[in-house]
Write an enzyme that holds these catalytic residues in place. Structure first.
Site, PDB file in Angstrom:
ATOM      1  N   HIS A   1      99.383  53.184 -40.598  1.00 28.22           N
ATOM      2  CA  HIS A   1      98.278  53.900 -41.573  1.00 28.22           C
ATOM      3  C   HIS A   1      97.449  52.612 -41.891  1.00 28.22           C
ATOM      4  CE1 HIS A   1      97.975  56.365 -45.649  1.00 28.22           C
ATOM      5  NE2 HIS A   1      97.056  56.109 -44.967  1.00 28.22           N
TER       6      HIS A   1
ATOM      7  N   ARG B   1      98.402  63.261 -44.024  1.00 31.65           N
ATOM      8  CA  ARG B   1      99.662  62.772 -44.593  1.00 31.65           C
ATOM      9  C   ARG B   1     100.633  63.382 -43.430  1.00 31.65           C
ATOM     10  NH1 ARG B   1      97.477  59.656 -46.878  1.00 31.65           N
ATOM     11  NH2 ARG B   1      97.399  59.271 -49.003  1.00 31.65           N
TER      12      ARG B   1
ATOM     13  N   GLN C   1     106.789  56.060 -45.248  1.00 34.58           N
ATOM     14  CA  GLN C   1     106.006  54.515 -44.586  1.00 34.58           C
ATOM     15  C   GLN C   1     106.698  53.606 -45.249  1.00 34.58           C
ATOM     16  OE1 GLN C   1     101.821  56.840 -43.729  1.00 34.58           O
ATOM     17  NE2 GLN C   1     102.018  55.032 -45.179  1.00 34.58           N
TER      18      GLN C   1
ATOM     19  N   ASN D   1      87.476  55.546 -49.569  1.00 38.69           N
ATOM     20  CA  ASN D   1      87.548  55.391 -47.930  1.00 38.69           C
ATOM     21  C   ASN D   1      87.205  56.594 -47.074  1.00 38.69           C
ATOM     22  OD1 ASN D   1      89.621  56.939 -48.705  1.00 38.69           O
ATOM     23  ND2 ASN D   1      91.371  55.130 -48.455  1.00 38.69           N
TER      24      ASN D   1
HETATM   25  P1  NAD Z   1      89.160  66.130 -51.148  1.00 35.84           P
HETATM   26  O1  NAD Z   1      89.774  66.505 -52.330  1.00 35.84           O
HETATM   27  O2  NAD Z   1      87.660  65.647 -51.016  1.00 35.84           O
HETATM   28  O3  NAD Z   1      89.363  67.171 -49.914  1.00 35.84           O
HETATM   29  C1  NAD Z   1      90.658  68.106 -49.977  1.00 35.84           C
HETATM   30  C2  NAD Z   1      90.250  69.394 -49.409  1.00 35.84           C
HETATM   31  O4  NAD Z   1      91.349  69.958 -48.989  1.00 35.84           O
HETATM   32  C3  NAD Z   1      89.669  70.535 -50.570  1.00 35.84           C
HETATM   33  O5  NAD Z   1      88.384  70.944 -49.919  1.00 35.84           O
HETATM   34  C4  NAD Z   1      90.872  71.336 -50.649  1.00 35.84           C
HETATM   35  O6  NAD Z   1      90.530  72.589 -51.017  1.00 35.84           O
HETATM   36  C5  NAD Z   1      91.441  71.366 -49.215  1.00 35.84           C
HETATM   37  N1  NAD Z   1      92.729  71.989 -49.158  1.00 35.84           N
HETATM   38  C6  NAD Z   1      94.022  71.699 -50.139  1.00 35.84           C
HETATM   39  N2  NAD Z   1      94.762  72.374 -49.797  1.00 35.84           N
HETATM   40  C7  NAD Z   1      94.519  73.011 -48.718  1.00 35.84           C
HETATM   41  C8  NAD Z   1      94.962  73.806 -47.633  1.00 35.84           C
HETATM   42  N3  NAD Z   1      96.407  74.252 -48.017  1.00 35.84           N
HETATM   43  N4  NAD Z   1      94.555  74.426 -46.711  1.00 35.84           N
HETATM   44  C9  NAD Z   1      93.467  74.068 -46.284  1.00 35.84           C
HETATM   45  N5  NAD Z   1      92.573  73.141 -47.104  1.00 35.84           N
HETATM   46  C10 NAD Z   1      93.228  72.848 -48.180  1.00 35.84           C
HETATM   47  O7  NAD Z   1      90.127  64.833 -50.305  1.00 35.84           O
HETATM   48  P2  NAD Z   1      89.616  63.752 -49.088  1.00 35.84           P
HETATM   49  O8  NAD Z   1      89.045  62.611 -49.866  1.00 35.84           O
HETATM   50  O9  NAD Z   1      88.774  64.791 -48.267  1.00 35.84           O
HETATM   51  O10 NAD Z   1      90.821  63.383 -48.680  1.00 35.84           O
HETATM   52  C11 NAD Z   1      91.849  64.265 -48.167  1.00 35.84           C
HETATM   53  C12 NAD Z   1      93.064  63.841 -47.399  1.00 35.84           C
HETATM   54  O11 NAD Z   1      93.200  62.689 -46.780  1.00 35.84           O
HETATM   55  C13 NAD Z   1      93.843  62.928 -48.915  1.00 35.84           C
HETATM   56  O12 NAD Z   1      94.276  63.657 -49.796  1.00 35.84           O
HETATM   57  C14 NAD Z   1      94.600  61.979 -48.214  1.00 35.84           C
HETATM   58  O13 NAD Z   1      95.838  62.600 -48.251  1.00 35.84           O
HETATM   59  C15 NAD Z   1      94.204  61.730 -46.630  1.00 35.84           C
HETATM   60  N6  NAD Z   1      93.609  60.449 -46.849  1.00 35.84           N
HETATM   61  C16 NAD Z   1      94.179  59.631 -45.847  1.00 35.84           C
HETATM   62  C17 NAD Z   1      93.783  58.390 -45.594  1.00 35.84           C
HETATM   63  C18 NAD Z   1      94.041  57.470 -44.471  1.00 35.84           C
HETATM   64  O14 NAD Z   1      94.032  56.145 -44.601  1.00 35.84           O
HETATM   65  N7  NAD Z   1      94.820  57.948 -43.409  1.00 35.84           N
HETATM   66  C19 NAD Z   1      92.485  57.883 -46.604  1.00 35.84           C
HETATM   67  C20 NAD Z   1      92.110  58.689 -47.419  1.00 35.84           C
HETATM   68  C21 NAD Z   1      92.552  59.707 -47.487  1.00 35.84           C
END
Ligand code: NAD
Length: 390
Positions: free
Chosen positions: A341, A288, A317, A149
């Site tokens: 969400h 989050r 949530q 997503n």
């Molecule tokens: P991903 O794993 O591809 O990317 C996450 C990035 O965050 C990585 O590059 C990682 O190095 C970086 N990261 C981790 N800790 C960090 C920190 N302390 N400071 C800076 N960067 C940091 O994940 P993604 O697919 O891009 O998703 C990211 C997040 O988005 C998910 O974990 C989830 O919590 C959230 N998300 C929300 C929804 C929604 O419906 N709102 C849907 C999908 C994902």
């Protein structure tokens, strides 16, 4: 119906534990198992729109498949407290399916009761509702449908940035009220062109946000991430990495949060860090809720230090009715773009994550290796590098 279950001690078969699964073949030895799914109730909408797959009603489209293999499939939205279906069935479930949209919080305490649990599957992206350290300790695998997503969320981020910067919500509310006073809206409406936009986290979503920002001719695109983008990828979007968080936030007009929730990001945006934000900056959080301190963010909006906050994620949530983010406004009556969400659960996204869950289950039952990008915690511990530097 009488079920005869034969359990074999696979360590004695010379088969590596990591790949062995007694359900691998359709042999008569294959035991049935309990698969527990905690999903949200979709009500009338889910009955009318069967593509709302992530609901209790539509069950990720898995019932027939799982029952045809002889497994028991329990689906419920009841997730809080000791009498919830979640806590009653986690005791003997082997597979747990959850979704970030209605998270079944599998805490360290609940892990102690989950004696039979071997696999947690997140229908979507973001597995912070599972105590990952407990999973790693107990050898329970945690998988998510990586990438399912990410475009859905990136599009929502762009929308949220624009609706804050252009002061959209109060403008629409004015029209619904039957009023018309352009100056009241225009006094706090700006262009995105020429602004500095930064993402905390430049993974799948963060990078897609940067890509989508390119045509807006922002002054600069920045990112903060402990994993640098490959040189070519950074160049393609002309993004500059800032390694110090305070320096990063102090340069941005708009900040979007796109990192997972883990020990290193819980409460990351608090009063102390907000002091380093530019006055009048905008913050968008679709990552989050718990990454931001709820009260510190609300106070910053009220004081005008933040001009707006938008996103779709809440801690916890469903969000309580009196959650301050539902109603907080800046002094001009705007600056709130909060929604439930749903950014990552468009109809398109649901098709992708339901398919992904099915494929993870197929691999598990067959004893086949899982797609590496889906593994957050494998049998030997953390495999993803995105949930903190370890
Ligand atoms: P991903 O794993 O591809 O990317 C996450 C990035 O965050 C990585 O590059 C990682 O190095 C970086 N990261 C981790 N800790 C960090 C920190 N302390 N400071 C800076 N960067 C940091 O994940 P993604 O697919 O891009 O998703 C990211 C997040 O988005 C998910 O974990 C989830 O919590 C959230 N998300 C929300 C929804 C929604 O419906 N709102 C849907 C999908 C994902």
């Amino acid at each position: 119906m009488v079920r005869i279950c034969v359990y074999i001690n696979h360590e004695n078969l010379g088969v590596p534990t990591s790949s062995f699964n007694p359900l691998a073949s359709p042999s008569p030895l294959r035991p049935s198992m309990k698969v527990l799914a905690i999903l949200y109730k979709g009500g009338d909408a889910a009955m009318a729109e069967r593509r709302l797959l992530g609901t209790v009603e539509n069950q990720l489209g898995l019932r027939q498949y799982l029952e045809s293999l002889g497994h028991e499939y329990i689906v419920s939205d009841s997730k809080e407290g000791p009498n919830s279906d979640f806590q009653r069935h986690i005791i003997d479930a082997e597979v747990l399916i959850t979704t970030p949209f209605h998270p079944g919080y599998l805490t360290a305490d609940l892990f102690e009761n989950a004696k039979n649990l071997k696999l947690c599957v997140t229908a979507g992206v973001g597995s912070d509702h599972i105590d990952l350290n407990s999973a790693a300790k107990k050898g329970v695998q945690v998988l998510e449908v990586s990438g399912s997503n990410v475009v859905s969320v990136a599009e929502h981020v762009i929308m949220s940035i624009l609706l804050l910067v252009r002061n959209f919500v109060p403008a629409h509310e004015m029209i619904e009220r039957g009023d018309w006073q352009v100056s009241e809206i225009a006094r706090n409406a700006f262009d995105l062109e020429g602004k500095v936009v930064g993402t905390i986290g430049a993974g799948r979503i963060g990078y897609r946000v940067l890509q989508r920002l390119v045509p807006f001719d922002c002054k600069e695109l920045l990112y903060y991430d402990y994993t640098p983008l490959p040189e070519g990828a950074a160049k393609a979007v002309n993004a500059r990495r800032v390694e110090n968080l305070e320096e990063f936030v102090s340069q941005c007009d708009v900040i979007t949060i796109n990192c997972p929730l883990h020990e290193g990001t819980r409460g990351l945006i608090d009063a102390k860090l907000l002091k380093h934000f530019k006055k009048g900056a905008y913050l968008v959080n679709t990552a989050r809720g718990a990454i931001c301190d709820k009260d510190d963010v609300a106070a910053a909006i009220k004081s005008g230090h933040l001009n707006g906050y938008a996103g779709d994620v809440w801690d916890v949530q469903p969000a309580p009715k009196d959650h301050v983010w539902r109603t907080v406004k800046n002094s001009l009556g705007g600056g709130n773009g909060m929604v439930p969400h749903y950014s990552g659960t468009t109809i398109d996204a649901q098709a992708r994550y339901a398919r992904g869950v099915r494929s993870i289950l197929e691999n598990y039952f067959a004893g086949d290796p899982q797609e590496p990008q889906n593994i957050i915690v494998g049998i030997k511990g953390y495999e993803s590098k995105a949930y903190g530097q370890r």
